[in-house]
Design a protein around this motif. Structure first.
Motif, PDB file in Angstrom:
ATOM      1  N   UNK A 146       0.866  -1.186   0.000  1.00 19.48           N
ATOM      2  CA  UNK A 146       0.000   0.000   0.000  1.00 19.48           C
ATOM      3  C   UNK A 146       0.899   1.231   0.000  1.00 19.48           C
ATOM      4  N   UNK A 147       0.564   2.181  -0.834  1.00 18.48           N
ATOM      5  CA  UNK A 147       1.390   3.376  -0.992  1.00 18.48           C
ATOM      6  C   UNK A 147       1.576   4.110   0.331  1.00 18.48           C
ATOM      7  N   UNK A 148       0.560   4.069   1.206  1.00 20.49           N
ATOM      8  CA  UNK A 148       0.598   4.828   2.453  1.00 20.49           C
ATOM      9  C   UNK A 148       0.941   3.983   3.674  1.00 20.49           C
ATOM     10  N   UNK A 149       1.422   2.770   3.469  1.00 23.44           N
ATOM     11  CA  UNK A 149       1.808   1.927   4.602  1.00 23.44           C
ATOM     12  C   UNK A 149       2.902   2.643   5.393  1.00 23.44           C
ATOM     13  N   UNK A 150       2.615   2.950   6.659  1.00 26.33           N
ATOM     14  CA  UNK A 150       3.575   3.670   7.494  1.00 26.33           C
ATOM     15  C   UNK A 150       4.129   2.807   8.624  1.00 26.33           C
ATOM     16  N   UNK A 151       3.902   1.507   8.545  1.00 21.45           N
ATOM     17  CA  UNK A 151       4.459   0.604   9.550  1.00 21.45           C
ATOM     18  C   UNK A 151       5.980   0.635   9.460  1.00 21.45           C
ATOM     19  N   UNK A 152       6.633   0.708  10.586  1.00 17.87           N
ATOM     20  CA  UNK A 152       8.092   0.881  10.612  1.00 17.87           C
ATOM     21  C   UNK A 152       8.844  -0.308  10.042  1.00 17.87           C
ATOM     22  N   UNK A 153       8.230  -1.495   9.980  1.00 22.78           N
ATOM     23  CA  UNK A 153       8.945  -2.686   9.507  1.00 22.78           C
ATOM     24  C   UNK A 153       8.485  -3.146   8.129  1.00 22.78           C
ATOM     25  N   UNK A 154       7.631  -2.363   7.469  1.00 18.54           N
ATOM     26  CA  UNK A 154       7.149  -2.782   6.145  1.00 18.54           C
ATOM     27  C   UNK A 154       7.070  -1.583   5.205  1.00 18.54           C
ATOM     28  N   UNK A 155       8.116  -0.779   5.182  1.00 13.22           N
ATOM     29  CA  UNK A 155       8.131   0.382   4.292  1.00 13.22           C
ATOM     30  C   UNK A 155       7.889  -0.060   2.851  1.00 13.22           C
ATOM     31  N   UNK A 156       7.038   0.649   2.108  1.00 18.63           N
ATOM     32  CA  UNK A 156       6.786   0.259   0.714  1.00 18.63           C
ATOM     33  C   UNK A 156       8.056   0.097  -0.106  1.00 18.63           C
ATOM     34  N   UNK A 157       9.074   0.909   0.171  1.00 18.55           N
ATOM     35  CA  UNK A 157      10.322   0.823  -0.590  1.00 18.55           C
ATOM     36  C   UNK A 157      11.072  -0.488  -0.350  1.00 18.55           C
ATOM     37  N   UNK A 158      10.752  -1.187   0.735  1.00 18.29           N
ATOM     38  CA  UNK A 158      11.423  -2.461   1.007  1.00 18.29           C
ATOM     39  C   UNK A 158      11.098  -3.505  -0.056  1.00 18.29           C
ATOM     40  N   UNK A 159       9.959  -3.362  -0.718  1.00 18.11           N
ATOM     41  CA  UNK A 159       9.614  -4.314  -1.771  1.00 18.11           C
ATOM     42  C   UNK A 159      10.638  -4.267  -2.901  1.00 18.11           C
ATOM     43  N   UNK A 160      11.105  -3.085  -3.245  1.00 22.00           N
ATOM     44  CA  UNK A 160      12.109  -2.964  -4.303  1.00 22.00           C
ATOM     45  C   UNK A 160      13.429  -3.604  -3.873  1.00 22.00           C
ATOM     46  N   UNK A 161      13.803  -3.413  -2.626  1.00 24.70           N
ATOM     47  CA  UNK A 161      15.048  -4.003  -2.119  1.00 24.70           C
ATOM     48  C   UNK A 161      14.950  -5.524  -2.059  1.00 24.70           C
ATOM     49  N   UNK A 162      13.789  -6.026  -1.633  1.00 18.58           N
ATOM     50  CA  UNK A 162      13.620  -7.479  -1.545  1.00 18.58           C
ATOM     51  C   UNK A 162      13.572  -8.103  -2.936  1.00 18.58           C
ATOM     52  N   UNK A 163      12.964  -7.419  -3.878  1.00 17.25           N
ATOM     53  CA  UNK A 163      12.911  -7.938  -5.249  1.00 17.25           C
ATOM     54  C   UNK A 163      14.307  -8.219  -5.773  1.00 17.25           C
ATOM     55  N   UNK A 164      15.254  -7.377  -5.444  1.00 18.32           N
ATOM     56  CA  UNK A 164      16.623  -7.557  -5.923  1.00 18.32           C
ATOM     57  C   UNK A 164      17.252  -8.844  -5.383  1.00 18.32           C
ATOM     58  N   UNK A 165      16.729  -9.364  -4.275  1.00 19.12           N
ATOM     59  CA  UNK A 165      17.258 -10.601  -3.690  1.00 19.12           C
ATOM     60  C   UNK A 165      16.667 -11.851  -4.333  1.00 19.12           C
ATOM     61  N   UNK A 166      15.560 -11.698  -5.066  1.00 17.42           N
ATOM     62  CA  UNK A 166      14.837 -12.847  -5.619  1.00 17.42           C
ATOM     63  C   UNK A 166      15.430 -13.250  -6.961  1.00 17.42           C
ATOM     64  N   UNK A 167      16.694 -13.594  -6.939  1.00 16.73           N
ATOM     65  CA  UNK A 167      17.420 -13.861  -8.180  1.00 16.73           C
ATOM     66  C   UNK A 167      17.008 -15.169  -8.853  1.00 16.73           C
ATOM     67  N   UNK A 168      16.374 -16.070  -8.105  1.00 15.29           N
ATOM     68  CA  UNK A 168      15.963 -17.339  -8.689  1.00 15.29           C
ATOM     69  C   UNK A 168      14.536 -17.365  -9.200  1.00 15.29           C
ATOM     70  N   UNK A 169      13.762 -16.345  -8.885  1.00 11.18           N
ATOM     71  CA  UNK A 169      12.350 -16.316  -9.287  1.00 11.18           C
ATOM     72  C   UNK A 169      12.231 -15.971 -10.772  1.00 11.18           C
ATOM     73  N   UNK A 170      11.435 -16.714 -11.531  1.00 10.66           N
ATOM     74  CA  UNK A 170      11.285 -16.419 -12.956  1.00 10.66           C
ATOM     75  C   UNK A 170      10.559 -15.111 -13.227  1.00 10.66           C
ATOM     76  N   UNK A 171       9.783 -14.645 -12.257  1.00 12.32           N
ATOM     77  CA  UNK A 171       9.063 -13.387 -12.416  1.00 12.32           C
ATOM     78  C   UNK A 171       8.788 -12.807 -11.033  1.00 12.32           C
ATOM     79  N   UNK A 172       9.018 -11.515 -10.882  1.00 15.98           N
ATOM     80  CA  UNK A 172       8.692 -10.823  -9.643  1.00 15.98           C
ATOM     81  C   UNK A 172       7.972  -9.533 -10.009  1.00 15.98           C
ATOM     82  N   UNK A 173       6.765  -9.383  -9.519  1.00 14.73           N
ATOM     83  CA  UNK A 173       5.983  -8.183  -9.785  1.00 14.73           C
ATOM     84  C   UNK A 173       5.714  -7.452  -8.478  1.00 14.73           C
TER      85      UNK A 173
END
Length: 263
Positions: free
Chosen positions: A190-217
């Motif tokens: 969610x664009x407005x998620x303000x929880x300290x442990x689930x910042x929306x920008x963390x999704x982009x950082x985690x995506x970079x770790x998913x090197x074995x996944x055939x697709x990450x959206x």
């Protein structure tokens, strides 16, 4: 996204009626019980295993009643919407021997418990997706990185605790090698998620770790509103829990599953 919601509602209206919750009890270890809420439509198109956030403890009783405050968790409260969309739904509790323990999500036994739920779901309807919200992200990571006997066919994480290790409690990135996840992955935020442990920008950082996944959206939602000014920013009644927009969040998920889950 409005079109996705309308398509989801149309699909739900066209599908046959779904069953009410039933209780499945597994015995992963001698003397240990693992209870699972199951909601199965008459002709399921697949199965979803829904992993609640928080500590994951539902305290299911012998009738399938939820005895913890996770009844309002985003995935728990929307389970009937997944059944309406045609999926057999499995919502597991935590095994009886792990309740009250710390960091159980990092254990091999927990990963094997999740694999047992996935196996049970496979017997009902394939393919099987595992979906985790908030700290349920650790469960998603665990089933892929800590065991290899039975693997889901797709993974979805919403408002996930993806990065960091706050208070030593870990995140999806610390459970194991995220590169071991080799199925399509959806990161819903969610664009407005303000929880300290689930910042929306963390999704982009985690995506970079998913090197074995055939697709990450990554899908970013907007809308809804907190239940009130005192609602916990990391709770189910805030943007973090997609409060006020359950149909939109489920629609985005099932639309993605239909296009990307391996069959």
């Amino acid at each position: 996204m409005r079109a996705a919601v309308l398509a989801f509602l149309f699909l739900a209206a066209a599908l046959p009626a779904w069953a009410a919750d039933t209780l499945l009890t597994l015995t992963p270890r001698p003397g240990v019980t693992l209870r699972v809420l199951v909601d199965r439509p008459s002709n399921p198109i697949g199965s979803v295993v829904l992993m609640a956030g928080g500590d994951g403890v539902l305290n299911l009783d012998e009738q399938g009643g939820i005895g913890s405050n996770l009844g309002g968790n985003h995935l728990v409260r929307t389970r009937a919407l997944y059944a309406r969309a045609g999926y057999a739904v499995f919502v597991p509790d935590v095994a009886s021997d792990m309740k009250g323990t710390r960091n159980y999500r990092f254990s091999l036994a927990y990963a094997q418990d999740l694999a047992a739920v996935v196996a049970a779901a496979r017997l009902v309807a394939r393919p099987v997706a595992i979906i985790g919200t908030s700290r349920g992200a650790l469960a998603v990571a665990s089933v892929f990185t800590r065991q290899s006997a039975v693997l889901p066919d797709a993974a979805v994480i919403s408002s996930g605790v993806l990065m960091g290790n706050e208070g030593g409690s870990g995140s999806a990135s610390t459970v194991g090698d995220a590169g071991a996840i080799r199925v399509p992955v959806l990161l819903l935020r969610h664009r407005l998620d303000s929880c300290r442990v689930s910042a929306p920008s963390d999704a982009d950082r985690f995506k970079a770790l998913l090197t074995g996944a055939p697709r990450v959206d990554i899908v970013t939602l907007d809308g809804g509103s907190p239940r009130g000014p005192t609602a916990d920013a990391c709770g189910a009644a805030h943007y973090h829990g997609f409060y006020g927009m359950d149909e939109q969040a489920v629609a985005a998920t099932v639309q993605w599953l239909a296009a990307n889950m391996r069959r």
